[in-house]
Write a protein that holds these residues in place. Structure first.
Motif, PDB file in Angstrom:
ATOM      1  N   ARG A 145      -0.292   6.120 -10.870  1.00 18.89           N
ATOM      2  CA  ARG A 145       0.268   4.965 -11.825  1.00 18.89           C
ATOM      3  C   ARG A 145       1.610   4.825 -11.985  1.00 18.89           C
ATOM      4  N   ALA A 194      -4.925   3.259  -9.018  1.00 19.76           N
ATOM      5  CA  ALA A 194      -3.658   3.928  -9.539  1.00 19.76           C
ATOM      6  C   ALA A 194      -3.996   4.315 -11.128  1.00 19.76           C
ATOM      7  N   TYR A 253       0.716  -1.265   0.177  1.00 24.31           N
ATOM      8  CA  TYR A 253      -0.031   0.140   0.078  1.00 24.31           C
ATOM      9  C   TYR A 253       0.864   1.128   0.014  1.00 24.31           C
ATOM     10  N   PRO A 303      -4.947  -1.233  -7.313  1.00 24.17           N
ATOM     11  CA  PRO A 303      -4.392  -0.871  -8.925  1.00 24.17           C
ATOM     12  C   PRO A 303      -5.430  -0.340  -9.719  1.00 24.17           C
ATOM     13  N   ASP A 324       0.365  -3.818  -6.054  1.00 22.40           N
ATOM     14  CA  ASP A 324      -0.122  -2.564  -5.615  1.00 22.40           C
ATOM     15  C   ASP A 324      -1.419  -2.828  -4.886  1.00 22.40           C
ATOM     16  N   ALA A 362       2.698   2.752  -8.571  1.00 20.58           N
ATOM     17  CA  ALA A 362       2.087   1.401  -8.785  1.00 20.58           C
ATOM     18  C   ALA A 362       2.998   0.265  -9.768  1.00 20.58           C
ATOM     19  N   GLU A 363       3.183   0.883 -10.781  1.00 20.18           N
ATOM     20  CA  GLU A 363       3.892   0.103 -11.811  1.00 20.18           C
ATOM     21  C   GLU A 363       5.447  -0.180 -11.355  1.00 20.18           C
ATOM     22  N   ARG A 369      -8.326   9.500  -6.222  1.00 16.48           N
ATOM     23  CA  ARG A 369      -7.446   8.257  -5.580  1.00 16.48           C
ATOM     24  C   ARG A 369      -7.739   8.809  -4.191  1.00 16.48           C
ATOM     25  N   THR A 394      -4.096   7.315  -2.302  1.00 21.71           N
ATOM     26  CA  THR A 394      -3.387   6.331  -2.595  1.00 21.71           C
ATOM     27  C   THR A 394      -2.318   6.653  -3.850  1.00 21.71           C
TER      28      THR A 394
END
Length: 272
Positions: A163, A182, A150, A179, A176, A166-167, A190, A160
């Protein structure tokens, strides 16, 4: 085509409204083109000593920018739309990028390099980043388990990760926790209504980067119900410094990725 043979054909006086164009231009050896930078710039450290600071993220000293007589101003995202509009009305050429992914960052490096006549250097730099991404991905594939991670971009309200973060978590060896969020480019999309959603997703690792202020793991642990989260129970709550992860530029692909991977490796080794 290199900048040394075609210097007069490309922008000579560039103002960077965010850190990532400054970092890229310095990495390419094209820092002589920069005449103004963001006050939030920390990479490379010498930029703060060498270049005047003329903008924040959501505001800018437009008069000072105009006095620098830039032939190109570079910014990022819709958040800087008002600054861009004012500069465009004043007759300044403006490029606002809006990349939000790892591939987008790589493409950004290549585009910016081409814009200053340094495409070959930019291509080499982008390939270096791609090699690093591949090396970390390969190392992550050898880990015994993938933790659920997280990432918290802000605490009040809870936001959160974006992108590219998360990647990078995925490349570093984790999954992630949000997702679906993201994919949302805007921070307001978010925002979590409350912390219960994080409790329900039970992340193994919590990473925080509170965009300019210190991440306080003790505050996170004290949130109602969060003592049930595996990451809180094991103490796997760590700060990732904002300059190396929240700027969509080279720092995230190198230092940011390495910082995330190191935390995942620490966690994974304990699972043995």
């Amino acid at each position: 085509m290199t900048s040394s043979t075609s210097r007069d054909s490309f922008p000579q006086r560039i103002v960077c409204l965010t850190e990532e164009p400054t970092e890229v231009l310095y990495a390419l050896g094209e820092e002589h083109r920069i005449v103004g930078i963001s006050g939030f710039t920390v990479r490379p450290p010498r930029a703060r000593k060498e270049k005047p600071k003329v903008s924040a993220f959501t505001s800018a000293k437009v008069g000072e920018i105009l006095a620098l007589q830039p032939d190109l101003v570079i910014g990022f995202s819709d958040i800087q739309a008002d600054i861009a509009r004012e500069l465009i009305h004043a007759g300044i050429e403006v490029w606002i990028s809006n990349h939000r992914s790892v591939e987008g960052i790589l493409a950004y490096i290549r585009r910016l390099g081409a814009m200053v006549g340094a495409y070959e250097k930019a291509e080499s730099y982008a390939q270096r980043a791609e090699t690093h991404l591949a090396a970390v991905r390969a190392a992550a594939a050898r880990l015994p388990r993938r933790p659920k991670v997280y990432f918290e971009e802000w605490d009040e309200p809870i936001i959160t990760g974006i992108r590219w973060v998360a990647e990078l978590i995925g490349i570093a060896g984790g999954d992630d926790a949000f997702p679906e969020l993201a994919r949302e480019s805007l921070a307001k999309h978010r925002i979590l209504a409350n912390g219960d959603e994080v409790v329900q997703r039970a992340p193994d690792i919590i990473l925080g980067s509170w965009c300019g202020k210190r991440f306080r793991s003790e505050r996170v642990a004290a949130r109602p119900g969060w003592d049930a989260i595996p990451a809180v129970r094991t103490g796997d709550m760590h700060e990732i410094k904002s300059p190396i992860i929240l700027q969509p530029g080279p720092a995230a692909l190198f230092d940011g990725l390495d910082a995330i991977h190191a935390r995942i490796v620490e966690w994974a080794q304990r699972q043995r």
